[in-house]
Design a protein around this motif. Structure first.
Motif, PDB file in Angstrom:
ATOM      1  N   GLY A   1      36.826  62.141  -6.408  1.00 23.29           N
ATOM      2  CA  GLY A   1      36.360  63.517  -6.617  1.00 23.29           C
ATOM      3  C   GLY A   1      36.955  64.429  -5.574  1.00 23.29           C
ATOM      4  N   ILE A   2      37.169  65.688  -5.971  1.00 26.95           N
ATOM      5  CA  ILE A   2      37.671  66.671  -5.011  1.00 26.95           C
ATOM      6  C   ILE A   2      36.828  67.930  -5.094  1.00 26.95           C
ATOM      7  CG2 ILE A   2      40.062  65.880  -4.935  1.00 26.95           C
ATOM      8  CD1 ILE A   2      40.806  67.872  -7.000  1.00 26.95           C
ATOM      9  N   ALA A   3      36.743  68.639  -3.979  1.00 23.45           N
ATOM     10  CA  ALA A   3      36.018  69.915  -3.963  1.00 23.45           C
ATOM     11  C   ALA A   3      36.582  70.796  -2.869  1.00 23.45           C
ATOM     12  CB  ALA A   3      34.523  69.674  -3.726  1.00 23.45           C
ATOM     13  N   ASN A   4      36.696  72.079  -3.199  1.00 16.82           N
ATOM     14  CA  ASN A   4      37.191  73.068  -2.251  1.00 16.82           C
ATOM     15  C   ASN A   4      36.084  74.040  -1.887  1.00 16.82           C
ATOM     16  OD1 ASN A   4      40.138  72.476  -2.291  1.00 16.82           O
ATOM     17  ND2 ASN A   4      39.916  72.973  -4.451  1.00 16.82           N
ATOM     18  N   PHE A   5      36.206  74.623  -0.714  1.00 19.92           N
ATOM     19  CA  PHE A   5      35.234  75.645  -0.342  1.00 19.92           C
ATOM     20  C   PHE A   5      35.879  76.687   0.556  1.00 19.92           C
ATOM     21  CE2 PHE A   5      34.341  75.243   4.176  1.00 19.92           C
ATOM     22  CZ  PHE A   5      34.950  74.031   4.464  1.00 19.92           C
ATOM     23  N   VAL A   6      35.259  77.875   0.551  1.00 22.31           N
ATOM     24  CA  VAL A   6      35.575  78.911   1.531  1.00 22.31           C
ATOM     25  C   VAL A   6      34.246  79.346   2.124  1.00 22.31           C
ATOM     26  CG1 VAL A   6      36.519  81.226   1.903  1.00 22.31           C
ATOM     27  CG2 VAL A   6      37.590  79.693   0.242  1.00 22.31           C
ATOM     28  N   GLU A   7      34.201  79.479   3.418  1.00 23.44           N
ATOM     29  CA  GLU A   7      32.926  79.743   4.090  1.00 23.44           C
ATOM     30  C   GLU A   7      33.051  80.934   5.032  1.00 23.44           C
ATOM     31  OE1 GLU A   7      31.961  76.759   6.933  1.00 23.44           O
ATOM     32  OE2 GLU A   7      30.114  77.745   7.596  1.00 23.44           O
ATOM     33  N   GLY A   8      32.182  81.896   4.868  1.00 20.52           N
ATOM     34  CA  GLY A   8      32.138  83.022   5.789  1.00 20.52           C
ATOM     35  C   GLY A   8      31.482  82.585   7.080  1.00 20.52           C
ATOM     36  N   THR A   9      32.200  82.729   8.189  1.00 19.90           N
ATOM     37  CA  THR A   9      31.662  82.281   9.477  1.00 19.90           C
ATOM     38  C   THR A   9      31.750  83.422  10.481  1.00 19.90           C
ATOM     39  OG1 THR A   9      33.782  81.543  10.426  1.00 19.90           O
ATOM     40  CG2 THR A   9      32.615  79.987   9.027  1.00 19.90           C
TER      41      THR A   9
ATOM     42  N   PHE B   1      23.478  80.138  14.620  1.00 18.79           N
ATOM     43  CA  PHE B   1      23.322  79.717  13.226  1.00 18.79           C
ATOM     44  C   PHE B   1      24.561  80.206  12.502  1.00 18.79           C
ATOM     45  CE2 PHE B   1      22.333  84.053  11.957  1.00 18.79           C
ATOM     46  CZ  PHE B   1      21.635  84.573  13.037  1.00 18.79           C
ATOM     47  N   ALA B   2      24.739  79.820  11.291  1.00 20.21           N
ATOM     48  CA  ALA B   2      25.833  80.357  10.472  1.00 20.21           C
ATOM     49  C   ALA B   2      27.204  80.183  11.121  1.00 20.21           C
ATOM     50  CB  ALA B   2      25.582  81.837  10.149  1.00 20.21           C
ATOM     51  N   SER B   3      27.379  79.145  11.934  1.00 18.83           N
ATOM     52  CA  SER B   3      28.692  78.855  12.531  1.00 18.83           C
ATOM     53  C   SER B   3      29.293  80.114  13.147  1.00 18.83           C
ATOM     54  CB  SER B   3      29.645  78.298  11.466  1.00 18.83           C
ATOM     55  OG  SER B   3      29.080  77.161  10.857  1.00 18.83           O
ATOM     56  N   ARG B   4      28.547  80.725  14.047  1.00 18.38           N
ATOM     57  CA  ARG B   4      28.960  82.035  14.554  1.00 18.38           C
ATOM     58  C   ARG B   4      29.193  82.100  16.058  1.00 18.38           C
ATOM     59  NH1 ARG B   4      24.969  85.149  16.759  1.00 18.38           N
ATOM     60  NH2 ARG B   4      26.007  87.069  16.057  1.00 18.38           N
ATOM     61  N   VAL B   5      28.844  81.032  16.759  1.00 15.80           N
ATOM     62  CA  VAL B   5      28.821  81.175  18.219  1.00 15.80           C
ATOM     63  C   VAL B   5      30.206  81.189  18.855  1.00 15.80           C
ATOM     64  CG1 VAL B   5      28.150  79.986  20.352  1.00 15.80           C
ATOM     65  CG2 VAL B   5      26.469  80.422  18.572  1.00 15.80           C
ATOM     66  N   THR B   6      31.088  80.303  18.431  1.00 23.11           N
ATOM     67  CA  THR B   6      32.408  80.309  19.057  1.00 23.11           C
ATOM     68  C   THR B   6      33.113  81.627  18.784  1.00 23.11           C
ATOM     69  OG1 THR B   6      32.557  77.912  18.854  1.00 23.11           O
ATOM     70  CG2 THR B   6      34.602  79.081  19.276  1.00 23.11           C
TER      71      THR B   6
ATOM     72  N   ASN C   1      39.711  88.181  15.525  1.00 22.77           N
ATOM     73  CA  ASN C   1      39.194  88.085  16.890  1.00 22.77           C
ATOM     74  C   ASN C   1      40.304  87.604  17.809  1.00 22.77           C
ATOM     75  OD1 ASN C   1      38.836  84.972  17.322  1.00 22.77           O
ATOM     76  ND2 ASN C   1      37.797  85.342  15.367  1.00 22.77           N
ATOM     77  N   PRO C   2      40.208  87.945  19.085  1.00 23.79           N
ATOM     78  CA  PRO C   2      41.329  87.637  19.999  1.00 23.79           C
ATOM     79  C   PRO C   2      41.669  86.151  20.082  1.00 23.79           C
ATOM     80  CG  PRO C   2      39.760  89.130  21.048  1.00 23.79           C
ATOM     81  CD  PRO C   2      39.165  88.742  19.746  1.00 23.79           C
ATOM     82  N   LEU C   3      40.695  85.294  19.994  1.00 27.16           N
ATOM     83  CA  LEU C   3      40.966  83.864  20.120  1.00 27.16           C
ATOM     84  C   LEU C   3      41.490  83.251  18.818  1.00 27.16           C
ATOM     85  CD1 LEU C   3      37.812  82.767  22.171  1.00 27.16           C
ATOM     86  CD2 LEU C   3      40.167  82.771  22.991  1.00 27.16           C
ATOM     87  N   GLY C   4      41.390  83.987  17.717  1.00 29.56           N
ATOM     88  CA  GLY C   4      41.863  83.445  16.446  1.00 29.56           C
ATOM     89  C   GLY C   4      41.020  82.304  15.920  1.00 29.56           C
ATOM     90  N   VAL C   5      39.750  82.271  16.294  1.00 33.02           N
ATOM     91  CA  VAL C   5      38.887  81.153  15.921  1.00 33.02           C
ATOM     92  C   VAL C   5      38.015  81.489  14.718  1.00 33.02           C
ATOM     93  CG1 VAL C   5      38.777  80.215  18.265  1.00 33.02           C
ATOM     94  CG2 VAL C   5      37.075  81.881  17.536  1.00 33.02           C
ATOM     95  N   LYS C   6      37.563  80.425  14.075  1.00 36.48           N
ATOM     96  CA  LYS C   6      36.589  80.546  12.993  1.00 36.48           C
ATOM     97  C   LYS C   6      35.491  79.517  13.236  1.00 36.48           C
ATOM     98  CE  LYS C   6      40.214  81.723   9.671  1.00 36.48           C
ATOM     99  NZ  LYS C   6      40.862  81.417   8.379  1.00 36.48           N
ATOM    100  N   GLY C   7      34.385  79.631  12.552  1.00 37.53           N
ATOM    101  CA  GLY C   7      33.299  78.674  12.710  1.00 37.53           C
ATOM    102  C   GLY C   7      33.656  77.326  12.106  1.00 37.53           C
ATOM    103  N   ALA C   8      33.049  76.246  12.666  1.00 40.28           N
ATOM    104  CA  ALA C   8      33.431  74.907  12.214  1.00 40.28           C
ATOM    105  C   ALA C   8      32.246  73.969  12.031  1.00 40.28           C
ATOM    106  CB  ALA C   8      34.412  74.293  13.211  1.00 40.28           C
ATOM    107  N   GLY C   9      31.039  74.473  12.120  1.00 39.28           N
ATOM    108  CA  GLY C   9      29.899  73.558  12.159  1.00 39.28           C
ATOM    109  C   GLY C   9      29.365  73.102  10.820  1.00 39.28           C
ATOM    110  N   GLU C  10      29.739  73.773   9.752  1.00 39.85           N
ATOM    111  CA  GLU C  10      29.120  73.471   8.452  1.00 39.85           C
ATOM    112  C   GLU C  10      30.115  73.057   7.389  1.00 39.85           C
ATOM    113  OE1 GLU C  10      25.679  76.419   7.632  1.00 39.85           O
ATOM    114  OE2 GLU C  10      26.970  77.453   9.075  1.00 39.85           O
ATOM    115  N   GLY C  11      31.395  73.228   7.674  1.00 44.02           N
ATOM    116  CA  GLY C  11      32.409  73.006   6.649  1.00 44.02           C
ATOM    117  C   GLY C  11      32.372  71.621   6.043  1.00 44.02           C
ATOM    118  N   GLY C  12      32.016  70.633   6.829  1.00 46.03           N
ATOM    119  CA  GLY C  12      31.977  69.273   6.296  1.00 46.03           C
ATOM    120  C   GLY C  12      30.873  69.088   5.264  1.00 46.03           C
ATOM    121  N   THR C  13      29.756  69.760   5.481  1.00 47.02           N
ATOM    122  CA  THR C  13      28.607  69.605   4.567  1.00 47.02           C
ATOM    123  C   THR C  13      28.882  70.258   3.218  1.00 47.02           C
ATOM    124  OG1 THR C  13      27.165  69.813   6.503  1.00 47.02           O
ATOM    125  CG2 THR C  13      26.133  69.995   4.355  1.00 47.02           C
ATOM    126  N   ILE C  14      29.563  71.390   3.267  1.00 38.94           N
ATOM    127  CA  ILE C  14      29.586  72.261   2.084  1.00 38.94           C
ATOM    128  C   ILE C  14      30.166  71.630   0.824  1.00 38.94           C
ATOM    129  CG2 ILE C  14      30.510  74.451   1.218  1.00 38.94           C
ATOM    130  CD1 ILE C  14      29.979  75.578   4.072  1.00 38.94           C
TER     131      ILE C  14
END
Lengths: 794, 291, 161
Positions: A470-478, A545-550, A735-748
């Motif tokens: 099975g395959i599944a794709n996602f996009v997540e607002g972080t 929450f919401a993969s927002r801290v980094t 954002n200056p660091l070019g980072v995105k959230g990473a805490g929930e992507g595996g679950t989704i």
């Protein structure tokens, strides 16, 4: 930071690369020795313990409460009922996230005044010498209830003749909204194919290993109220307590020390925190309440419980023209986080696909079950389940490979930034900023050898084994705003302190922030101290929450560190009478590059910057080697990924064995890849739980049935394989660091991919699976009803 | 989740323990505590007295006599699991313990505790049934022997009077040529079985079934022995037909337990699936040992 | 109140206390001895966060009464490091491999793996996973813990050579 002197760096220099390094965590040393300070560990002299008496009924009126036997028990100090609360605390809690589409608002009370709406609602609070006695006292309290009709099914709750979950509200519709864009009707009328299905996901909860807990102390001499909490949002807790207790904001302090996991449910404000604070102030002794696991099942928020009726309209080439969604969210009895969770779900549905027209009807329904609020993934797993499963159904109907139908509908990288048509929960248009969705899927398929799978499946079948993929794709607002600030301060000792409102529940934020700061100031991590989650450390904050801290706090640390670095150089240049561009920072010193023997330590510079009588600062130099920055993102930044899972199914027990779990994941730049790997692996474990194990069940009286770890099944070490993960990097331009959230992507995407794989393993039956978790007993029922089993097992 | 209060007793000898159970009302025996303590922590049980048998040394032993394995009621599950003596004589038991919970639980949990707790899903009553176990209990007035078939009075309640303590059980040792298998299905490693099956088989010189024992757990309050099947299978070939006969009898079992989480249909199907697999494994082992 | 005097050795130190019979070993360690490293995650014996070594064998402190620990030797997470405060090989391996995130399950993981490595210095990955099935972790997804255990095993084997 390269410079022409790197060959002649001073003797005790260390590598100048912090960002992007797999650095070991500084948090671990104490935790590994059992020296962590979780809320139940904090030593408080003269502390009192407590317990709540909770409703055993899903919906009932309180007729009477008799505490006379309980209050006489030796060791009991006080028993509170609703009437004993300060007047300001007798109202319902303020809503955290209002929304105009909420028709009827229902929030918790600190203690129930007259009508319980959920099993577990708190009716009395007992303060005693220890928890054993507090529980004894609870057993001696007599409550007479008048049972009221219960609402236990969110679909039946909308029937005209359904009872109401609460007598003060006329019906069970908490909120209803419609969002629509594009030419939906013509999309469906012009379609060559229309594919429709109804999907259902069941409830679960995050179940961090540490339950909730609060300890409060009122310091009479200073008037200071301090609350230690096992939470995710210290400033939010503070704001609530100020309102509920009518407290002076400068005299209340919330601190999170070590928190044993959060994953969402610890982000909301709970009535128990107010009760503990009230008691501490009232009794003039510290009071603590530590939730036990049974209470956690009843009262820590849950989610995933939703019905999705989804249709897609496709042209002859399987391109999606339009989509309709009718979604019903079983909200439970309270709205502690508004309608955020279901809203995130519906807006997540388009994922990485071009969908020019969408019509969404969302109904948020009250029932007498436990309240819902985001649990890791925050409504997105259900959305991805609906979208990915309907694509699989369409692929089957059209006779196209499942990966191919996705390929035909991807947003292409050159279409970035791409507005998917919705307004996201951050109030901004949902504009995906960066990401290469086709490449992400392609890599996952390559790594799982997707093209060779049919041969593997056939070979296994010859041995009587059933494989599925099975395959599944996602996009997540972080990286949701509005901000999470940080102060970076050089102390007179020369040590650097980072102060931030961000709270950690295991993410390793402290190490991450140290790396960001060290990268700017070029000091070893051992020279940096980090204070997190203390409302006295920084005046404003939102929470973790919401993969927002980094994204938020990390960039605040970056900007503040950058500013401090400039200040250090400016002051050093002035004192050493040279130009700023001749100053280099090495190991806690500012050194002139043309003469490395000339240097000033950070300690010395900090002392000077803190001011000396009679000494004027030069132009451009301000007091203090410190800076406070509140990085505020313009909008969320979107991470994405693909899960590809290969399983073997035992068709008789209906148990699955995950043979391969591939995850390709793009969360932009990674500050510490070791920590990000841990988040991806850990979040996938939650996803595996969602797929076949975690099944929070209620009966038709809204009584929770699965209320212990023997019945509600969390994944064990034998259930979670090593994930083959691959990181792609589309740095965020936001954002200056070019980072995105990473805490929930595996679950989704996990449940979508795993259930798709299970379905593939039974492809000979033609059965299409529409539910998660697809537990073995559930799958058995489906296979049995389809006549899969002969009368005697063969 | 803290227990309600009770008075704790720690007898040092069996006679002292027997006096206590004769005298006290509303007591519970704490053996390993792995089943009792959760119930006390949840306050599902609130005994006035708790009698700790962990210091009655004579209740803990593993020995062989008269073609029987004798296991004392307080013997730790892990000790039985790792016992070379047990593995040599009744490898079924060794295999069964690999399904029993987790190491931390087995370190404390006892054989007698499991037999007295009598959870229908438990492996230990199941293999005891397969092995024609005879349980020995004692009171102040003497001892009595209870065949496992009579041990279950009703759901989770053994035929144990309030003034009695289980001493241990004797399990039949099969000929050295026997084949065995314990299989179970559980949702995760170490979880309670939804259904489990124990099979023992001994073949004659023609490789036909001389004797077979099949016991199931997770089906009813007591472990279920397929006695009729066992009789029919005497002198039959150890083959697919034998398996079919067993599965047909499972198909006809009248009452299979059901709860909110697992239906009786599912249990029945699991019983058939696992019995097939266990019989195949037992046959293969027996054939190997014969050769 | 039914009180009993008990003598226990915890992490090599002798303690004598009077305890109520219903007090669990976990609460005794945490409340009476202020050894808060042993954690309570479920109080019904499933999560494993309270696992300690009781006379060298792992046991759930939430399912053991303090009175039952009388005359016993107990090792908790606080007793796993060396006397001079340096981390044990296993603890260091956890640090290197990122084998903990929130740290709440870690006490049980460490005591359980200590028992495993005391008995078997060459466990397979499957044996490590099976050994920690009685320890739930909600953060790591277990992989890093397994890697830490295998790394520690290797280092301990190398030390013996």
């Amino acid at each position: 930071m390269k410079n022409h002197l790197e060959d002649s760096l001073l003797p005790n220099a260390r590598p100048d690369q912090f960002i992007g390094s797999r650095m070991q965590r500084t948090e671990d040393h104490l935790l590994l020795q059992g020296l962590g300070k979780y809320v139940d560990d904090i030593p408080l002299a003269n502390v009192l313990y407590s317990a709540f008496l909770r409703s055993p009924h899903g919906h009932a009126k309180i007729v009477s409460i008799d505490i006379s036997k309980a209050i006489q028990l030796p060791g009991v100090h006080k028993i509170y009922l609703h009437k004993d609360l300060p007047e300001s605390a007798q109202k319902r809690l303020p809503i955290l996230v209002p929304n105009p589409s909420i028709k009827h608002l229902m929030m918790q009370e600190v203690l129930v005044s007259s009508e319980v709406c959920c099993v577990g609602d708190a009716v009395a609070f007992v303060v005693a010498d220890n928890r054993y006695i507090a529980e004894d006292a609870c057993n001696l309290i007599d409550v007479e209830y008048e049972i009221l009709p219960v609402v236990a099914d969110c679909l039946k709750a909308l029937d005209a003749n359904s009872p109401s979950f609460f007598s003060g509200i006329p019906n069970n519709l908490a909120a209803q909204l419609n969002v629509r864009f594009g030419e939906v009707d013509s999309g469906f009328s012009q379609a060559t194919h229309v594919v429709q299905e109804v999907f259902w996901n069941n409830r679960g909860s995050a179940h961090p290993m540490e339950t909730r807990g609060y300890a409060a102390e009122y310091h009479h001499a200073s008037g200071q109220l301090t609350v230690w909490s096992s939470g995710q949002t210290p400033h939010l807790e503070k704001k609530n307590l100020i309102d509920i207790l009518k407290w002076d904001p400068e005299f209340i302090r919330i601190i999170h020390h070590d928190v044993g996991g959060g994953f969402g449910p610890k982000a909301i404000f709970y009535p128990e925190e107010a009760m503990v604070a009230i008691a501490a102030h009232d009794l003039l002794r510290p009071v603590k309440w530590i939730e036990d696991r049974r209470e956690h099942f009843y009262t820590a928020t849950q989610e995933r419980d939703q019905w999705w009726d989804i249709s897609i309209a496709l042209d002859a080439n399987a391109k999606i023209l339009a989509m309709k969604i009718d979604m019903t969210h079983d909200n439970g009895a309270y709205l502690p986080w508004g309608i955020i969770t279901p809203y995130i779900g519906v807006t997540t549905t388009p994922g990485p696909y071009v969908i020019p027209a969408i019509d969404v009807n969302l109904k948020v329904v009250y029932t007498n079950k436990n309240a819902t609020s985001p649990v890791r993934g925050a409504g997105r797993p259900q959305a991805v389940f609906a979208m990915e499963r309907i694509l699989d159904k369409a692929a089957r109907k059209l006779g196209i490979d499942r990966a191919e139908i996705r390929r035909r509908n991807f947003i292409q990288p050159e279409q970035m930034p791409y507005n998917n048509g919705f307004i996201y929960r951050d109030g901004k248009p949902m504009v995906y900023d960066s990401g290469d969705y086709p490449q992400c899927q392609a890599l996952a398929l390559e790594k799982i050898a997707y093209d060779d799978f049919p041969a593997r499946k056939a070979a296994a079948l010859k041995e009587g084994r059933y494989l599925g993929i099975g395959i599944a794709n996602f996009v997540e607002g972080t990286g949701l705003g509005p901000f999470e600030g940080a102060t970076v301060r050089v102390q007179q000792t020369g040590r650097i302190t980072i102060l931030t409102s961000a709270s950690s529940q295991g993410q390793g934020h402290k190490t991450t922030f140290m790396q960001i700061c060290a990268d700017q100031l070029q000091v070893p991590l051992a020279m940096i101290d980090v204070i997190t989650a203390d409302t006295n450390a920084i005046s404003m904050g939102i929470g973790t929450f919401a993969s927002r801290v980094t994204v938020n706090a990390g960039n605040s640390v970056f900007l503040a560190s950058q500013k401090v670095g400039e200040k250090i150089k400016g002051l050093a240049a002035f004192l050493m009478q040279t130009r700023i561009d001749n100053i280099q920072l090495i190991d806690g010193h500012a050194i002139t590059m043309d003469d490395p023997s000339k240097k000033k330590s950070f300690a010395e510079l900090a002392r000077v910057s803190q001011g000396m009588p009679g000494f004027s600062f030069p132009e451009g130099v301000t007091n203090g080697l410190e800076s406070t920055e509140y990085f505020s993102p313009s909008q969320s930044t979107y991470c994405n990924g693909t899960a590809a899972v290969e399983i073997e199914l035992d068709r008789d027990t209906c148990q699955i064995n995950i043979l391969k779990y591939v995850m390709t994941h793009d969360s932009g730049n990674l500050i510490n890849p070791l920590l990000v790997d841990g988040q991806v692996q850990g979040s996938i474990a939650h996803g595996i739980g969602n797929s076949t194990l975690e099944d929070m069940q209620y009966d038709d009286q809204a009584q929770p049935i699965t209320t212990n770890f023997g019945e509600y099944l969390l994944p064990m070490a034998t259930d979670v394989p090593k994930v083959q993960m691959y990181h792609l990097h589309s740095p965020s331009p936001l954002n200056p660091l070019g980072v995105k959230g990473a805490g929930e992507g595996g679950t989704i995407p996990a449940a979508a991919a795993i259930v798709a794989a299970i379905e593939d393993a039974i492809s000979d039956t033609g059965i299409f699976l529409t539910q998660a978790p697809m537990t073995p007993p559930r799958l058995f029922e489906i296979l049995k009803n389809a006549g899969t089993y002969s009368s005697v097992t063969s | 989740m803290k227990p309600a209060s009770f008075i704790y007793h720690r007898p040092q000898q069996l006679s002292e323990a027997l006096d206590l159970v004769a005298q006290l009302d509303n007591y519970k025996i704490i053996a390993g505590g792995q089943s009792l303590m959760p119930m006390m922590n949840f306050r599902f049980v609130m005994p006035d007295h708790v009698i700790d048998l962990n210091h009655v040394a004579e209740l803990s032993h593993i020995s062989i006599a008269n073609q029987q394995l004798h296991i004392g009621s307080m013997t730790r599950q892990q000790a039985i699991h790792s016992s070379a003596l047990v593995e040599e004589h009744i490898p079924l038991v060794t295999q069964a313990y690999s399904f029993v919970s987790h190491r931390q639980i087995r370190n404390r949990g006892t054989f007698g505790g499991s037999l007295c707790h009598l959870d229908p899903s438990s492996e230990q009553p199941c293999f005891t049934a397969a092995l024609d176990g005879v349980i020995e209990v004692a009171s102040q007035s003497g001892t009595r022997q209870i065949p496992i078939a009579n041990w279950t009075a009703m759901y989770m309640t053994p035929d144990l009077a309030s003034n009695e303590i289980m001493l241990g059980a004797k399990l039949s040792i099969w000929p050295k040529t026997h084949g065995w298998s314990f299989m179970e299905y559980s949702r995760r490693h170490g979880d309670y079985a939804i259904v489990g099956v124990a099979v023992l088989v001994n073949l004659d010189a023609r490789s036909a079934i001389e004797k077979i024992s099949i016991a199931l757990c997770g089906i009813d309050a007591a472990p279920v022995r397929l006695l009729d099947t066992e009789n029919v299978l005497k002198n039959q070939a150890a083959d697919e037909t034998a398996i079919r006969i067993a599965l047909e009898s499972i198909e006809k079992l009248p009452n299979i337990m059901e709860d909110a989480l697992n239906t009786s249909d599912y249990r029945r199907h699991l019983a058939k699936t696992l019995t097939r697999r266990a019989m195949l494994e037992a046959f293969e082992r027996a054939k190997k040992r014969m050769s | 109140m039914d009180l009993h005097r008990i003598k226990v050795h915890v992490n090599g130190k002798a303690y004598e206390r009077e305890v109520e019979s219903r007090r669990t070993l976990a609460d005794f360690l945490r409340m009476d001895l202020s050894l808060t490293g042993t954690h309570l995650g479920c109080e019904h014996g499933v999560c494993g966060a309270c696992t300690v070594l009781l006379n060298g064998n792992t046991a759930r402190a939430c399912l053991t009464l303090a009175v039952q620990a009388d005359a016993c030797e107990i090792t908790t997470i606080e007793g796993l490091a060396h006397a001079d405060g340096t981390l044990s090989v296993l603890q260091q391996a956890f640090q290197e491999c990122h084998g903990l995130q929130c740290g709440f399950c870690t006490p049980g993981m460490l005591t359980t793996l200590t028992e495993l490595l005391n008995e078997n210095l060459s466990p397979t990955e499957a044996q490590v996973r099976e050994a920690i099935t009685g320890n739930l972790c909600r953060c790591t997804g277990y992989q890093a813990i397994v890697e830490a255990a295998l790394l520690a095993a290797k280092k301990l084997r190398d030390q013996r050579v």
